[in-house]
Design a protein around this motif. Sequence first.
Motif, PDB file in Angstrom:
ATOM      1  N   HIS A 305      -4.940  -4.005   9.253  1.00 38.05           N
ATOM      2  CA  HIS A 305      -3.770  -3.235   8.818  1.00 38.05           C
ATOM      3  C   HIS A 305      -2.524  -3.556   9.629  1.00 38.05           C
ATOM      4  O   HIS A 305      -1.419  -3.191   9.231  1.00 38.05           O
ATOM      5  CB  HIS A 305      -4.069  -1.731   8.925  1.00 38.05           C
ATOM      6  N   LEU A 306      -2.676  -4.226  10.776  1.00 35.27           N
ATOM      7  CA  LEU A 306      -1.535  -4.575  11.608  1.00 35.27           C
ATOM      8  C   LEU A 306      -0.870  -5.877  11.176  1.00 35.27           C
ATOM      9  O   LEU A 306       0.211  -6.210  11.672  1.00 35.27           O
ATOM     10  CB  LEU A 306      -1.974  -4.686  13.076  1.00 35.27           C
ATOM     11  N   PHE A 307      -1.519  -6.615  10.263  1.00 33.06           N
ATOM     12  CA  PHE A 307      -0.919  -7.853   9.755  1.00 33.06           C
ATOM     13  C   PHE A 307       0.236  -7.503   8.817  1.00 33.06           C
ATOM     14  O   PHE A 307       0.233  -6.437   8.189  1.00 33.06           O
ATOM     15  CB  PHE A 307      -1.967  -8.681   9.011  1.00 33.06           C
ATOM     16  N   PRO A 308       1.232  -8.391   8.727  1.00 32.06           N
ATOM     17  CA  PRO A 308       2.313  -8.153   7.749  1.00 32.06           C
ATOM     18  C   PRO A 308       1.748  -7.994   6.349  1.00 32.06           C
ATOM     19  O   PRO A 308       0.735  -8.622   6.005  1.00 32.06           O
ATOM     20  CB  PRO A 308       3.171  -9.427   7.864  1.00 32.06           C
ATOM     21  N   VAL A 309       2.365  -7.156   5.542  1.00 35.04           N
ATOM     22  CA  VAL A 309       1.861  -6.868   4.197  1.00 35.04           C
ATOM     23  C   VAL A 309       1.628  -8.146   3.399  1.00 35.04           C
ATOM     24  O   VAL A 309       0.607  -8.305   2.721  1.00 35.04           O
ATOM     25  CB  VAL A 309       2.829  -5.940   3.443  1.00 35.04           C
ATOM     26  N   GLY A 310       2.561  -9.078   3.488  1.00 36.32           N
ATOM     27  CA  GLY A 310       2.426 -10.325   2.736  1.00 36.32           C
ATOM     28  C   GLY A 310       1.373 -11.258   3.292  1.00 36.32           C
ATOM     29  O   GLY A 310       0.994 -12.234   2.639  1.00 36.32           O
ATOM     30  N   GLY A 311       0.899 -10.984   4.513  1.00 39.52           N
ATOM     31  CA  GLY A 311      -0.071 -11.885   5.135  1.00 39.52           C
ATOM     32  C   GLY A 311      -1.488 -11.360   5.144  1.00 39.52           C
ATOM     33  O   GLY A 311      -2.398 -12.044   5.624  1.00 39.52           O
ATOM     34  N   ILE A 312      -1.695 -10.154   4.618  1.00 36.56           N
ATOM     35  CA  ILE A 312      -3.040  -9.562   4.655  1.00 36.56           C
ATOM     36  C   ILE A 312      -4.038 -10.383   3.851  1.00 36.56           C
ATOM     37  O   ILE A 312      -5.166 -10.633   4.303  1.00 36.56           O
ATOM     38  CB  ILE A 312      -2.994  -8.097   4.150  1.00 36.56           C
ATOM     39  N   SER A 384      -2.802   4.352  14.278  1.00 38.21           N
ATOM     40  CA  SER A 384      -2.679   3.673  12.984  1.00 38.21           C
ATOM     41  C   SER A 384      -4.034   3.288  12.399  1.00 38.21           C
ATOM     42  O   SER A 384      -4.109   2.604  11.389  1.00 38.21           O
ATOM     43  CB  SER A 384      -1.819   2.409  13.149  1.00 38.21           C
TER      44      SER A 384
END
Length: 440
Positions: A305-312, A384
């Motif tokens: 969940h800590l990855f950028p939204v576009g990189g998940i 988080s």
Amino acid sequence: MLSTQEKNIFFVGQVAGNAYYTVAFNGVLTLFLLKIGVKEGLLGFLSVIPFIVGMGSFLLVPWVGKNYTTIMRPASYILVILSFLLLPLFLISERIGYSASVLYYATFIFLFWAGTQISSLAWFPVVQLWVREEERGRFFGVLRFTSTVVGFGFLRLASYILGVDPGYKDFFNVMLAVSIFSVIWPFTLSRVPMPSVRYEEKEKIEFFSVFRDMFSNRERNLYFWFYFVWNTASYIIAPFIVPFYKTVLNLPSSFCVFVNSISVLGMGGLAFIWGKVNDFRGSRFVLFFSFILGLLYCLLMAHIHLFPVGGIERALVFISLVGGIAGGGQLMGDTTRRLMIAPEKNRVGFYSYMTIFGGQLPALIVPPITGRFIESHRDIHIGSYGIYQILFLVLCLFHIVFLVMILKMKPVKEKPVGEIFKDVITENLMKLRDLIAGPP
């Protein structure tokens, strides 16, 4: 022992049978359950049906011990017939409603896994008679690699057919394709001679004798508890990976299947290498390194969940590959270790009770508890970290326990783990020295 031609025929059949398991139980049927409205609590209960069957098969172990060379063929025919009997569910689910659909599915799973359990209990002793000890690592590696390539292809096809939001007919088309392919499995088994076993080699299983032998031997006792704890930890999260992708990360159905296909690819893509390493370095070496990779997988999933939204999605492809590679090594090390430490007598009983009480008992207990816990604490957060991420962190702690237990295992026709590490480092340093000192 099988001839080369017979091995090839057996491989083709196993690949066809494995393809059905790979597609059905690597996301497709779970996505179907989510579509008809099943939540984590009920999903946890449905996921333990195979293990209820497994515990009940305890009563069949003496019968398997006497008849294991004649069981595999008829079981394969029954399982293929059942796969076709599941297909109408996808076409009538909307008409019969939620409760009837769940009952239909649960009945199929009960019958299918009853056949699977009987077949798998017979599989270990048959393969032990088929394959020489020194060839087992390569044998299992080639088999898993071949199965993976085909399974990955079917999962990619399933991902394409299902799309972002699949309809009931899409699920039907996927399962029809893999059911037709699975017909090859019983056909090929009918072309492979079962090993001949003298009457006196057929075992009379004595329950207490098997357990006494298992727990009085240090290595079998240690491995039983390692296997029990491993399965306990695995089933905390395993049935809920797809719901995590779908309901928490909000990934499309096609990508959920795609990510699982990447995991399958990792699991079997390096199977041949894991097999060779197992033959030369031993099962404990394979188990140790594969559980280190398993620890890395859990750490990454806990922080996805800590990855950028576009990189998940890109991160999940890599993480799933790591998890698949780890799983492949764990299964390779587990299979060969069990074959290595099995007693000369009561082998069928040893394999059966190890599977039932070491693997299926914890799998029966854990998923319903975890499913209800996830459903009831869906909104819980520590910073988080949501409920799924917290469970992955718990698995990280379990992996540390696994590594300690592996280090306690003694060599069984293998070098101690420390010596193996020393040999590997020394061998690679020598190669580096030769490379530096060698002519340009």
